[in-house]
Design a protein around this motif. Structure first.
Motif, PDB file in Angstrom:
ATOM      1  N   VAL A  23       0.822  -1.267   0.096  1.00 48.96           N
ATOM      2  CA  VAL A  23      -0.105   0.190  -0.021  1.00 48.96           C
ATOM      3  C   VAL A  23       0.822   1.135   0.051  1.00 48.96           C
ATOM      4  O   VAL A  23       1.842   1.533   0.860  1.00 48.96           O
ATOM      5  CB  VAL A  23      -1.050  -0.237   1.299  1.00 48.96           C
ATOM      6  CG1 VAL A  23      -1.855   1.141   1.201  1.00 48.96           C
ATOM      7  CG2 VAL A  23      -1.793  -1.185   1.295  1.00 48.96           C
ATOM      8  N   VAL A  24       0.624   2.155  -1.041  1.00 53.32           N
ATOM      9  CA  VAL A  24       1.325   3.231  -1.156  1.00 53.32           C
ATOM     10  C   VAL A  24       0.310   4.544  -1.153  1.00 53.32           C
ATOM     11  O   VAL A  24      -0.554   4.405  -2.136  1.00 53.32           O
ATOM     12  CB  VAL A  24       2.342   3.197  -2.484  1.00 53.32           C
ATOM     13  CG1 VAL A  24       2.960   4.425  -2.640  1.00 53.32           C
ATOM     14  CG2 VAL A  24       3.071   2.075  -2.472  1.00 53.32           C
ATOM     15  N   ALA A  25       0.952   5.330  -0.518  1.00 51.38           N
ATOM     16  CA  ALA A  25       0.204   6.992  -0.195  1.00 51.38           C
ATOM     17  C   ALA A  25       0.955   7.675  -1.545  1.00 51.38           C
ATOM     18  O   ALA A  25       2.054   7.860  -1.062  1.00 51.38           O
ATOM     19  CB  ALA A  25       0.078   7.250   1.067  1.00 51.38           C
ATOM     20  N   THR A  26       0.254   8.300  -2.488  1.00 49.13           N
ATOM     21  CA  THR A  26       1.101   9.281  -3.273  1.00 49.13           C
ATOM     22  C   THR A  26       0.689  10.617  -2.924  1.00 49.13           C
ATOM     23  O   THR A  26      -0.694  11.044  -3.070  1.00 49.13           O
ATOM     24  CB  THR A  26       1.012   8.851  -4.848  1.00 49.13           C
ATOM     25  OG1 THR A  26      -0.370   9.078  -5.156  1.00 49.13           O
ATOM     26  CG2 THR A  26       1.478   7.698  -4.848  1.00 49.13           C
ATOM     27  N   ILE A  27       1.450  11.742  -2.637  1.00 52.01           N
ATOM     28  CA  ILE A  27       0.862  12.914  -2.371  1.00 52.01           C
ATOM     29  C   ILE A  27       1.991  14.066  -2.776  1.00 52.01           C
ATOM     30  O   ILE A  27       3.117  13.864  -2.608  1.00 52.01           O
ATOM     31  CB  ILE A  27       0.730  12.951  -1.016  1.00 52.01           C
ATOM     32  CG1 ILE A  27      -0.108  14.323  -0.391  1.00 52.01           C
ATOM     33  CG2 ILE A  27       1.970  12.804  -0.074  1.00 52.01           C
ATOM     34  CD1 ILE A  27      -0.585  14.242   0.982  1.00 52.01           C
ATOM     35  N   GLY A  28       1.489  15.162  -3.208  1.00 52.06           N
ATOM     36  CA  GLY A  28       2.363  16.314  -3.795  1.00 52.06           C
ATOM     37  C   GLY A  28       3.017  16.929  -2.598  1.00 52.06           C
ATOM     38  O   GLY A  28       2.398  17.107  -1.360  1.00 52.06           O
TER      39      GLY A  28
END
Lengths: 589, 286
Positions: free
Chosen positions: A407-412
């Motif tokens: 599980v990966v969270a991608t966020i700027g």
């Protein structure tokens, strides 16, 4: 030449803010509201600043208002959800000098995750809401909003939509008023909202609404255009102009303030017409209030509750109501290509997402350009809900035990500073088995490249201290923080594969700037040696707008070519190309 | 309200300069004495998406949006974007279309029959409802003048022919809005556009005929494979994957396009892609 200038709704609001003598303006960028602060940034009499999120912007504006300076907070509609905590209780504290909150809505969701109707916030908080219909009113209503705010000691919600904010119309410029800051006077019973004080304030909010109702009955915000007595139409916001377009002879009651409502004026108007309609975008906000007040109106049974209204939807609504002649549906145009928005050529987000797809990751996404990775061919985002939600949602997905992959969270970078940090603290605190991929491109890219507290530059372009993302992540307890070059596919793959295979929270930060802002980055473009291309389509999987099929094929598969005008020379496709058919134009650089 | 309101619709692709061009048109109309409303959508549309700008002018404009079937001029900076907005053109209106094609990667997505979904350059699809069609190759005209970026001013020149505002007003507005160093170039491009000869649409370049090649079949020689993990990292169609025990598996044989990347890159010759006749030769089909 006359003194009229062509201004967008946002520029007109900024002009109204200047003319109203505002001293402090704060905002977080968000389409369609961004240009308000950008226009104000040139002011030398005003403190204008980007805040890390909308709540901070409203906190700053409220504080400045209590200090006696006219203040503005601007945000997109969903930004008010973030600022709602302050907004609801600011209705109790009231203001010092005038305080106006601009909420720019997005019916039709041109660039948003929902199309909520923020007029309900005005009813919920018990504050007035003004809805300008065009640029002239955007300027005028802004000034009126500050006057109302001070006269009635209340924050005022100024509500626009994409069509009002981004439409340009002619505006006659007015004089700039001077409102020096009046100073802060401590008044704990009004400004310290402990239960004892708040209980005294709530009745004041309710009484204020009664006084505002009397005000709006007599205000030019409420106007009547007499016409055909058979058809009466109550119009709100930009819908007014669509009604004028398709029913130029109708009797019209135009509402500039949609909460509280001038019910006596509306009752009197209703008595002069045979049929009464309400035409408003999104929810039946005014319609329901009139029905509750016992005024018979027709509305959403004829007009759509979703999307943006326009002259055609309003025509069809009146045709359905038997007011206008029905017309055949328009001839459909010829078939054309679907043209979705894309990550730009050279976008530093493309590589990491292509690798997350390869790793079979479950990706909790967030709000920003990188949300476009949800679309084909990358198709590498599984959730996107609200600013900063990715990290908490990733932790929840991991806790569910139901995720069949890392599980990966991608966020700027800007979204992380806006609302991601509490989620990261939770991931550390709860020992979540997730990887947080912070896509640091050094700007708020989606809204056109604004500064934020991590860029080291202010709205005015001056230097400022910048947040150190690595130190920040370490300080909240993440031991496993790695910075990687997203243009180096092998390194990015290695780092992400390692991070996602370790238990506990990890953070990977990419470090390439946006190719469009603050400066356009263009390196030597690449080209395809057609004879060497095996048409494998691996480069097409990047979804790069510079790479397209040619008419030449191998075994029926089209070979590719690169548009040198679009290619930024990022090298991603060349790194992927097994037969090394993609080379720098004009030989090795 | 007045019934003398006229509408112009500009369309194109994010990054083409539709917004700047429409601001110039709006400025021209203001200088000519009209009330003007001009409306476009920002946001995600800028990321290579479809962009449109509605311009309405007359003695008093109500709706900022152009109603269906009422635009006097549709000016498209790109071919597919002309087709998208045709239902807004009124009978007898004019369609100005640049023959430039910007093919989005999504139009190159079909990996079974490999056909692009981009529409053909074909005057007939513009249809009989518009009596005036003007196809221009603005990029070619601008390139001839020395800079392809002046293409939008070429199109403004064509539009000017349909609107009826004196050229000197157009030229003043263009000079006001374009970057100072490019004023002469853009004015020259505008004048070329005023005179630009219409382009005849040439037949599409068609893809070379494809011999029928049978569906591919992946043969994996398990005893030669050492599960090094190279092929599942490169397969464009994600046909191959490592299982939980680290063994290579064929997980989606139907998606294989026969590109042979796995076969070429396998260090142990453990993968062979089989295709029915005819056999291949590099660089083309037999």
């Amino acid at each position: 030449m006359d003194s009229r200038v062509l201004l967008s709704g946002n520029e007109a609001i900024a002009r109204g803010v200047v003319e109203a003598g505002v001293r402090v303006a704060a905002a977080y960028p968000g389409t369609p509201s961004t240009e308000i602060l950008e226009t104000l940034s040139r002011s030398d009499t005003m403190d204008v600043r980007w805040s890390p999120n909308e709540k901070v912007a409203l906190d700053v504006a409220l504080g400045a208002s209590l200090g006696g300076a006219r203040s503005l907070a601007a945000m997109k509609h969903v930004g008010l959800n973030v600022a709602a905590d302050t907004f609801m209780t600011a209705a109790y504290t009231g203001v010092g000098a005038g305080l106006v909150v601009v909420s720019a809505g997005d019916p039709g969701m041109h660039s948003s995750q929902n199309e909520q109707d923020n007029r309900y916030y005005a009813r919920l908080a018990g504050v007035p809401v003004l809805e300008p219909s065009d640029s002239t009113e955007a300027r005028d209503f802004t000034k009126t909003a500050f006057e109302i705010s001070e006269e009635f000691d209340t924050p005022v919600l100024l509500l626009t939509t994409t069509r009002v904010s981004h439409n340009r119309g002619l505006v006659e410029l007015g004089d700039v008023e001077d409102h020096p800051a009046t100073g802060f006077s401590s008044d704990p019973a009004k400004y310290v909202m402990i239960p004892t004080h708040a209980r005294m304030r709530h009745p004041i909010v309710i009484d204020r609404l009664d006084r505002l109702t009397k005000y709006v009955e007599a205000s030019p915000l409420t106007s009547i255009e007499p016409g055909d007595p058979r058809i009466g139409v109550i119009t709100v916001g930009v819908a007014h102009h669509y009604v004028n377009e398709v029913l130029p002879d109708a009797s019209i009651l135009k509402l500039g303030m949609s909460h509280p409502l001038p019910l006596d004026t509306i009752r009197a108007f209703a008595a002069t017409v045979e049929r009464l309609f309400v035409v408003e975008e999104l929810e039946p906000f005014v319609e329901d209030a009139l029905l509750t007040a016992g005024i018979t109106v027709e509305g959403k049974q004829h007009f759509p509750r979703t999307g943006e209204l326009g002259p055609d939807a309003v025509y069809d609504g009146f045709a359905g109501a038997g007011v206008l002649d029905p017309r055949p549906p328009p001839e459909p145009g010829p078939e054309t290509v679907v043209r979705r928005p894309l990550l730009c050529a050279g976008c530093p987000h493309t590589g990491p997402f292509s690798i997350l797809k390869r790793l079979g990751a479950i990706v909790a996404g967030d709000i920003g350009c990188y949300t476009l990775a949800a679309l084909p061919p990358l198709s590498t985002m599984d959730t996107c809900v609200a600013m900063g939600s990715s990290i908490g949602m990733a932790a929840g997905l991991a806790a569910s035990g139901g995720a069949a992959g890392p599980v990966v969270a991608t966020i700027g970078d800007s979204t992380f500073l806006h609302g991601g940090i509490p989620g990261l603290m939770d991931a550390v605190y709860s020992k979540a088995d997730i990887t947080v991929l912070i896509l640091d491109n050094g700007t708020v890219a989606m809204t056109g490249g604004q500064e934020h507290p991590g860029t080291g530059v202010t709205l005015q372009g001056d230097d400022s201290p910048s947040v150190d993302l690595v130190a920040l992540c370490r300080s909240v307890g993440v031991d496993d923080v790695v910075v990687v070059d997203p243009y180096d596919l092998a390194a990015t793959h290695r780092v992400l594969a390692a991070a996602t295979s370790r238990p506990g929270p990890s953070v990977v930060i990419t470090n390439r700037p946006c190719v469009e802002a603050p400066v356009k980055i263009r390196d030597n473009p690449f080209e395809v040696v057609t004879d060497d291309c095996t048409a494998c389509q691996l480069c097409m999987n990047l979804g790069c707008p510079a790479i397209v099929w040619t008419t030449e094929t191998l075994e029926g598969r089209p070979k590719v070519t690169i548009d040198p005008d679009i290619c930024t020379g990022c090298t991603l496709c060349a790194q992927l190309c097994a037969p090394a058919a993609i080379v720098p134009m004009g030989g090795p650089s | 309200m007045s019934d003398d309101v006229r509408s112009v619709l500009l369309s194109g692709v994010g990054g083409q300069g539709v917004v700047l061009a429409s601001r110039i048109v709006a400025d021209v109309l203001i200088c000519a004495g009209y009330d003007v409303k001009q409306s476009e959508v920002h946001g995600m549309a800028q990321r290579g998406g479809s962009v449109s700008s509605h311009i309405r002018f007359g003695s008093k404009v109500a709706s900022p949006l152009v109603p269906l079937g009422s635009a006097e001029v549709l000016a498209a900076f790109e071919w597919a974007e002309a087709l998208r907005w045709l239902p807004f053109v009124r009978p007898g209106g004019a369609v100005v279309a640049d023959v430039r094609r910007i093919v989005p990667p999504g139009a190159c997505g079909d990996r079974k029959d490999w056909l692009t979904s981009y529409p053909a350059l074909n005057a007939e699809v513009i249809g009989p409802q518009t009596v005036k069609q003007r196809f221009v190759d603005a990029t070619a005209v601008a390139t001839e003048l020395g800079n392809a970026k002046a293409a939008n001013s070429v199109i403004l020149g064509v539009i000017a022919g349909f609107i009826g505002v004196p050229d000197h007003i157009w030229e003043t507005s263009i000079a006001r809005f374009v970057p100072p160093r490019t004023v002469d170039l853009n004015l020259a491009a505008f004048r070329e556009g005023r005179e630009a000869p219409p382009v005849d649409l040439k037949p599409e370049p068609t893809r070379e005929d494809v011999a029928t090649v049978g569906p591919p079949r992946i043969e994996l020689e398990q005893s030669w494979c050492k599960d090094c993990g190279i092929c599942p990292r490169v397969c464009p169609e994600f046909c191959l994957a490592m299982d939980a025990r680290g063994k290579l598996q064929i997980v989606d044989a139907d998606a294989c396009t026969g590109c042979r990347l796995c076969e070429m890159l396998c260090p142990d010759f453990a993968i062979t892609i089989h295709r029915d006749e005819p056999a291949l030769a590099p660089g083309g089909v037999t």
